[in-house]
Design a protein around this motif. Structure first.
Motif, PDB file in Angstrom:
ATOM      1  N   UNK A  52      20.874 -21.331   3.805  1.00 15.55           N
ATOM      2  CA  UNK A  52      21.962 -21.975   3.061  1.00 15.55           C
ATOM      3  C   UNK A  52      21.707 -22.050   1.556  1.00 15.55           C
ATOM      4  N   UNK A  53      20.433 -22.063   1.146  1.00 20.19           N
ATOM      5  CA  UNK A  53      20.138 -22.340  -0.257  1.00 20.19           C
ATOM      6  C   UNK A  53      19.319 -21.278  -0.979  1.00 20.19           C
ATOM      7  N   UNK A  54      18.568 -20.473  -0.286  1.00 21.55           N
ATOM      8  CA  UNK A  54      17.576 -19.623  -0.949  1.00 21.55           C
ATOM      9  C   UNK A  54      18.101 -18.227  -1.276  1.00 21.55           C
ATOM     10  N   UNK A  55      19.037 -18.159  -2.212  1.00 16.77           N
ATOM     11  CA  UNK A  55      19.558 -16.882  -2.726  1.00 16.77           C
ATOM     12  C   UNK A  55      20.286 -17.180  -4.033  1.00 16.77           C
ATOM     13  N   UNK A  56      20.379 -16.197  -4.918  1.00 15.74           N
ATOM     14  CA  UNK A  56      21.022 -16.431  -6.217  1.00 15.74           C
ATOM     15  C   UNK A  56      22.473 -16.910  -6.135  1.00 15.74           C
ATOM     16  N   UNK A  57      23.191 -16.518  -5.083  1.00 18.38           N
ATOM     17  CA  UNK A  57      24.602 -16.896  -4.970  1.00 18.38           C
ATOM     18  C   UNK A  57      24.817 -18.177  -4.160  1.00 18.38           C
ATOM     19  N   UNK A  58      23.751 -18.865  -3.821  1.00 19.37           N
ATOM     20  CA  UNK A  58      23.831 -20.089  -3.002  1.00 19.37           C
ATOM     21  C   UNK A  58      23.779 -21.326  -3.899  1.00 19.37           C
ATOM     22  N   UNK A  59      24.153 -22.493  -3.356  1.00 21.43           N
ATOM     23  CA  UNK A  59      24.074 -23.725  -4.146  1.00 21.43           C
ATOM     24  C   UNK A  59      22.614 -24.088  -4.455  1.00 21.43           C
ATOM     25  N   UNK A  60      22.444 -24.928  -5.461  1.00 19.17           N
ATOM     26  CA  UNK A  60      21.104 -25.361  -5.865  1.00 19.17           C
ATOM     27  C   UNK A  60      20.569 -26.365  -4.857  1.00 19.17           C
ATOM     28  N   UNK A  61      19.402 -26.076  -4.309  1.00 20.00           N
ATOM     29  CA  UNK A  61      18.729 -26.971  -3.388  1.00 20.00           C
ATOM     30  C   UNK A  61      17.343 -27.293  -3.896  1.00 20.00           C
ATOM     31  N   UNK A  62      16.992 -28.573  -3.881  1.00 12.45           N
ATOM     32  CA  UNK A  62      15.682 -29.023  -4.334  1.00 12.45           C
ATOM     33  C   UNK A  62      14.992 -29.715  -3.168  1.00 12.45           C
ATOM     34  N   UNK A  63      13.817 -29.221  -2.809  1.00 16.80           N
ATOM     35  CA  UNK A  63      13.054 -29.862  -1.734  1.00 16.80           C
ATOM     36  C   UNK A  63      12.292 -31.046  -2.310  1.00 16.80           C
ATOM     37  N   UNK A  64      12.420 -32.164  -1.640  1.00 14.96           N
ATOM     38  CA  UNK A  64      11.732 -33.395  -1.998  1.00 14.96           C
ATOM     39  C   UNK A  64      10.765 -33.688  -0.853  1.00 14.96           C
ATOM     40  N   UNK A  65       9.480 -33.514  -1.112  1.00 14.33           N
ATOM     41  CA  UNK A  65       8.459 -33.733  -0.087  1.00 14.33           C
ATOM     42  C   UNK A  65       8.197 -35.228   0.026  1.00 14.33           C
ATOM     43  N   UNK A  66       8.342 -35.801   1.218  1.00 15.15           N
ATOM     44  CA  UNK A  66       8.216 -37.254   1.408  1.00 15.15           C
ATOM     45  C   UNK A  66       6.785 -37.717   1.618  1.00 15.15           C
ATOM     46  N   UNK A  67       5.873 -36.785   1.808  1.00 20.07           N
ATOM     47  CA  UNK A  67       4.470 -37.157   1.999  1.00 20.07           C
ATOM     48  C   UNK A  67       3.984 -36.809   3.386  1.00 20.07           C
ATOM     49  N   UNK A  68       2.695 -37.102   3.601  1.00 24.19           N
ATOM     50  CA  UNK A  68       2.153 -36.899   4.941  1.00 24.19           C
ATOM     51  C   UNK A  68       2.640 -38.043   5.829  1.00 24.19           C
ATOM     52  N   UNK A  69       2.336 -37.979   7.106  1.00 25.95           N
ATOM     53  CA  UNK A  69       2.893 -38.957   8.057  1.00 25.95           C
ATOM     54  C   UNK A  69       2.570 -40.406   7.670  1.00 25.95           C
ATOM     55  N   UNK A  70       1.308 -40.755   7.360  1.00 31.49           N
ATOM     56  CA  UNK A  70       1.038 -42.160   6.997  1.00 31.49           C
ATOM     57  C   UNK A  70       1.782 -42.598   5.724  1.00 31.49           C
ATOM     58  N   UNK A  71       1.877 -41.711   4.737  1.00 31.55           N
ATOM     59  CA  UNK A  71       2.589 -42.053   3.502  1.00 31.55           C
ATOM     60  C   UNK A  71       4.077 -42.248   3.784  1.00 31.55           C
ATOM     61  N   UNK A  72       4.665 -41.384   4.622  1.00 34.20           N
ATOM     62  CA  UNK A  72       6.075 -41.474   4.961  1.00 34.20           C
ATOM     63  C   UNK A  72       6.398 -42.783   5.671  1.00 34.20           C
ATOM     64  N   UNK A  73       5.486 -43.246   6.496  1.00 34.15           N
ATOM     65  CA  UNK A  73       5.760 -44.437   7.312  1.00 34.15           C
ATOM     66  C   UNK A  73       5.724 -45.750   6.530  1.00 34.15           C
ATOM     67  N   UNK A  74       5.255 -45.732   5.299  1.00 32.13           N
ATOM     68  CA  UNK A  74       5.200 -46.975   4.527  1.00 32.13           C
ATOM     69  C   UNK A  74       6.582 -47.335   3.990  1.00 32.13           C
TER      70      UNK A  74
END
Length: 119
Positions: A52-74
């Motif tokens: 859906x996002x990874x091509x020049x003619x596709x919309x801009x998508x930015x991945x936001x990494x939430x962290x590893x499992x313990x970091x995510x759970x806080x």
């Protein structure tokens, strides 16, 4: 537009700047641990998101990494606090710096729902 997997602070700051695209998508994923995302649901939607996002003619998508499992759970996790993201994967549609829609989990795999979200 390519899918931005390592957004620098200026990329995130540009979401509501004067040069921001009309629509940007924030894709919340789990971090990569041992060569793959630790969240199985994130792995399940990865190819759909890339298509859906990874091509020049596709919309801009930015991945936001939430962290590893313990970091995510806080409760203080930055994605939870700043964007009210309660599960991964989650994708937000950002228009003029504001969230206008979101799609979560298995709904990303539903072609009809996902296409409606993108349009």
């Amino acid at each position: 537009m390519p899918l931005l997997a390592t957004p620098f602070p200026h990329v995130m700051n540009s979401l509501n700047g004067p040069t921001a695209p009309p629509v940007t998508y924030l894709i919340f994923y789990s971090n990569i641990v041992n060569g793959q995302m630790w969240c199985p649901d994130c792995r399940a939607v990865e190819s759909t998101v890339k298509d859906a996002f990874d091509a020049p003619d596709k919309p801009k998508g930015i991945i936001y990494w939430v962290g590893d499992r313990p970091e995510w759970r806080t409760p203080q996790n930055k994605a939870r606090v700043d964007w009210n993201v309660q599960s991964v994967p989650t994708i937000l549609r950002i228009e003029s710096g504001k969230e206008t829609a979101r799609i979560v989990g298995d709904d990303i795999l539903d072609k009809k729902l996902f296409n409606a979200f993108l349009s």
